[in-house]
Scaffold this active site. Sequence first.
Site, PDB file in Angstrom:
ATOM      1  N   HIS A   1       0.854  -1.191   0.000  1.00 36.11           N
ATOM      2  CA  HIS A   1       0.000   0.000   0.000  1.00 36.11           C
ATOM      3  C   HIS A   1       0.885   1.233   0.000  1.00 36.11           C
ATOM      4  O   HIS A   1       1.320   1.692   1.054  1.00 36.11           O
ATOM      5  CB  HIS A   1      -0.932  -0.033   1.215  1.00 36.11           C
ATOM      6  CG  HIS A   1      -1.901   1.109   1.304  1.00 36.11           C
ATOM      7  ND1 HIS A   1      -3.063   1.052   2.040  1.00 36.11           N
ATOM      8  CD2 HIS A   1      -1.894   2.349   0.742  1.00 36.11           C
ATOM      9  CE1 HIS A   1      -3.710   2.197   1.936  1.00 36.11           C
ATOM     10  NE2 HIS A   1      -3.004   3.016   1.165  1.00 36.11           N
TER      11      HIS A   1
ATOM     12  N   HIS B   1      -9.511   1.489  -1.310  1.00 39.06           N
ATOM     13  CA  HIS B   1      -9.429   2.079   0.028  1.00 39.06           C
ATOM     14  C   HIS B   1     -10.851   2.067   0.599  1.00 39.06           C
ATOM     15  O   HIS B   1     -11.795   2.533  -0.060  1.00 39.06           O
ATOM     16  CB  HIS B   1      -8.971   3.534  -0.041  1.00 39.06           C
ATOM     17  CG  HIS B   1      -7.505   3.730  -0.281  1.00 39.06           C
ATOM     18  ND1 HIS B   1      -6.834   3.157  -1.324  1.00 39.06           N
ATOM     19  CD2 HIS B   1      -6.587   4.463   0.414  1.00 39.06           C
ATOM     20  CE1 HIS B   1      -5.555   3.527  -1.272  1.00 39.06           C
ATOM     21  NE2 HIS B   1      -5.375   4.319  -0.231  1.00 39.06           N
TER      22      HIS B   1
ATOM     23  N   HIS C   1       1.457   4.942  -2.335  1.00 39.43           N
ATOM     24  CA  HIS C   1       1.120   5.854  -3.447  1.00 39.43           C
ATOM     25  C   HIS C   1       2.421   6.475  -3.924  1.00 39.43           C
ATOM     26  O   HIS C   1       3.097   7.157  -3.136  1.00 39.43           O
ATOM     27  CB  HIS C   1       0.166   6.943  -2.970  1.00 39.43           C
ATOM     28  CG  HIS C   1      -1.097   6.386  -2.380  1.00 39.43           C
ATOM     29  ND1 HIS C   1      -2.263   6.248  -3.102  1.00 39.43           N
ATOM     30  CD2 HIS C   1      -1.365   5.899  -1.143  1.00 39.43           C
ATOM     31  CE1 HIS C   1      -3.197   5.709  -2.333  1.00 39.43           C
ATOM     32  NE2 HIS C   1      -2.682   5.487  -1.127  1.00 39.43           N
TER      33      HIS C   1
ATOM     34  N   GLU D   1     -11.114   3.834   5.990  1.00 43.01           N
ATOM     35  CA  GLU D   1     -10.010   4.646   6.540  1.00 43.01           C
ATOM     36  C   GLU D   1     -10.655   5.733   7.401  1.00 43.01           C
ATOM     37  O   GLU D   1     -10.479   5.764   8.612  1.00 43.01           O
ATOM     38  CB  GLU D   1      -9.175   5.257   5.405  1.00 43.01           C
ATOM     39  CG  GLU D   1      -7.999   6.109   5.883  1.00 43.01           C
ATOM     40  CD  GLU D   1      -7.237   6.787   4.722  1.00 43.01           C
ATOM     41  OE1 GLU D   1      -7.773   6.860   3.595  1.00 43.01           O
ATOM     42  OE2 GLU D   1      -6.105   7.277   4.973  1.00 43.01           O
TER      43      GLU D   1
ATOM     44  N   ASP E   1       1.949   3.894   2.888  1.00 43.85           N
ATOM     45  CA  ASP E   1       0.948   4.808   2.312  1.00 43.85           C
ATOM     46  C   ASP E   1       1.601   5.976   1.567  1.00 43.85           C
ATOM     47  O   ASP E   1       1.711   5.941   0.343  1.00 43.85           O
ATOM     48  CB  ASP E   1       0.002   5.304   3.426  1.00 43.85           C
ATOM     49  CG  ASP E   1      -1.377   5.699   2.895  1.00 43.85           C
ATOM     50  OD1 ASP E   1      -1.660   5.465   1.718  1.00 43.85           O
ATOM     51  OD2 ASP E   1      -2.187   6.231   3.693  1.00 43.85           O
ATOM     52  N   ASP E   2       2.006   7.010   2.293  1.00 36.66           N
ATOM     53  CA  ASP E   2       2.617   8.206   1.688  1.00 36.66           C
ATOM     54  C   ASP E   2       3.826   8.620   2.537  1.00 36.66           C
ATOM     55  O   ASP E   2       3.785   9.614   3.268  1.00 36.66           O
ATOM     56  CB  ASP E   2       1.589   9.350   1.653  1.00 36.66           C
ATOM     57  CG  ASP E   2       0.344   8.972   0.873  1.00 36.66           C
ATOM     58  OD1 ASP E   2       0.399   8.983  -0.360  1.00 36.66           O
ATOM     59  OD2 ASP E   2      -0.673   8.630   1.503  1.00 36.66           O
TER      60      ASP E   2
HETATM   61  N1  ADE Z   1      -4.173   9.070  -1.649  1.00 35.93           N
HETATM   62  C1  ADE Z   1      -2.936   9.074  -1.145  1.00 35.93           C
HETATM   63  N2  ADE Z   1      -2.951   8.660   0.115  1.00 35.93           N
HETATM   64  C2  ADE Z   1      -4.239   8.368   0.423  1.00 35.93           C
HETATM   65  C3  ADE Z   1      -4.892   7.892   1.581  1.00 35.93           C
HETATM   66  N3  ADE Z   1      -4.251   7.610   2.711  1.00 35.93           N
HETATM   67  N4  ADE Z   1      -6.228   7.735   1.529  1.00 35.93           N
HETATM   68  C4  ADE Z   1      -6.894   8.018   0.411  1.00 35.93           C
HETATM   69  N5  ADE Z   1      -6.322   8.470  -0.686  1.00 35.93           N
HETATM   70  C5  ADE Z   1      -4.997   8.642  -0.699  1.00 35.93           C
HETATM   71 ZN    ZN Z   2      -3.524   4.923   0.611  1.00 34.05          ZN
END
Ligand code: ADE
Ligand code: ZN
Length: 336
Positions: free
Chosen positions: A16, A196, A18, A199, A277-278
């Site tokens: 997971h 997703h 991005h 969340e 994630d990011d």
């Molecule tokens: N795009 C990038 N990170 C995300 C996240 N945590 N939730 C939804 N969209 C995303």
């Molecule tokens: Zn994500």
Amino acid sequence: MSIEKFIEGIPKAELHLHIEGTFEPELMFEIAKRNNKKIKYTTVDELKNAYSFNNLQEFLDIYYAGANVLIEEQDFYDLTWAYLTKVHEQNVEHVEIFFDPQTHTDRGISFDTVINGIYKALQDGEKKLGITNVLIMSFLRHLDESSAFETLQQALPFKEWIGGVGLDSSEVGNPPSKFERVFAKAREEDFTPVAHAGEEGPAEYIWEALDLLHVARIDHGNRCLDDEVLVEKLAALQMPLTLCPLSNLELKVITDLKNHPILKMMDKNLLVTVNSDDPAYFGGYMNENYWGIAQALDLSKKQITELVKNSFKASWLPDTEKEKKLLELDQYFQNH
Ligand code: ADE
Ligand code: ZN
């Protein structure tokens, strides 16, 4: 061996991630400069100071603004290559990563430019670093169905390069049902679906992802714990949940890593995995995510090994590769 060293050394998979969320401020300034694009902040430190979020939307606003400086194929290559070299240092051996084409095509960048840059870097990552990969094309759920259909159409010539489709961006108010027809078409075209869900959105969105989109994995899924019947269903299916501890903390999904539900989920026999994630925005890549929960929840080496094994089980590697990795992980545990 300390738990930190154990985590550093264990061979890992990330499911997971991005790619636009790996855009480190230093690289962002460098690419903005060569493309003559303005950034709202004048220094790396000023930009980093802006990374304080009360919810998902506050993060997304900054994340999309950052992606604006990506113009040329080389930019997408550099972004992806920087991520691969970083996680290579962390002993990540397999990655399944999202890209958000609409973030770029909506600004006039062609689909080809985006995917060519990312794909070439992934190929080099496999050749030079030995990192295997899957690319997942994610639809932005705040945009409408027709934009997602258009994106799916643009992806068809690149089918061989794309393993799956995903659904991300602003969750609340954009339920999976909005994209039921797009996902049906994507499945017909042999893309493996993920989404997703849960969340920030309710457990109901996880049901929709399962029943309407027929997903193979749920990204996040934290809110499943609100619904005991759903938890039983996810456990019975051994449906993978791709959890992101530092993301949850930074987006205030949880107030403290000590409250992260991963252990509770393991106790309920859910197939949970750890992911970043990011990472450029949330303070850490794979090791930092594992370190964070290991410390906060006092995880044992056995539990860490179990989590890493879950990632390989939940990956889309061929079964023979999975078996090999699982054996390797048992060996690593025995030896340390
Ligand atoms: N795009 C990038 N990170 C995300 C996240 N945590 N939730 C939804 N969209 C995303
Ligand atoms: Zn994500």
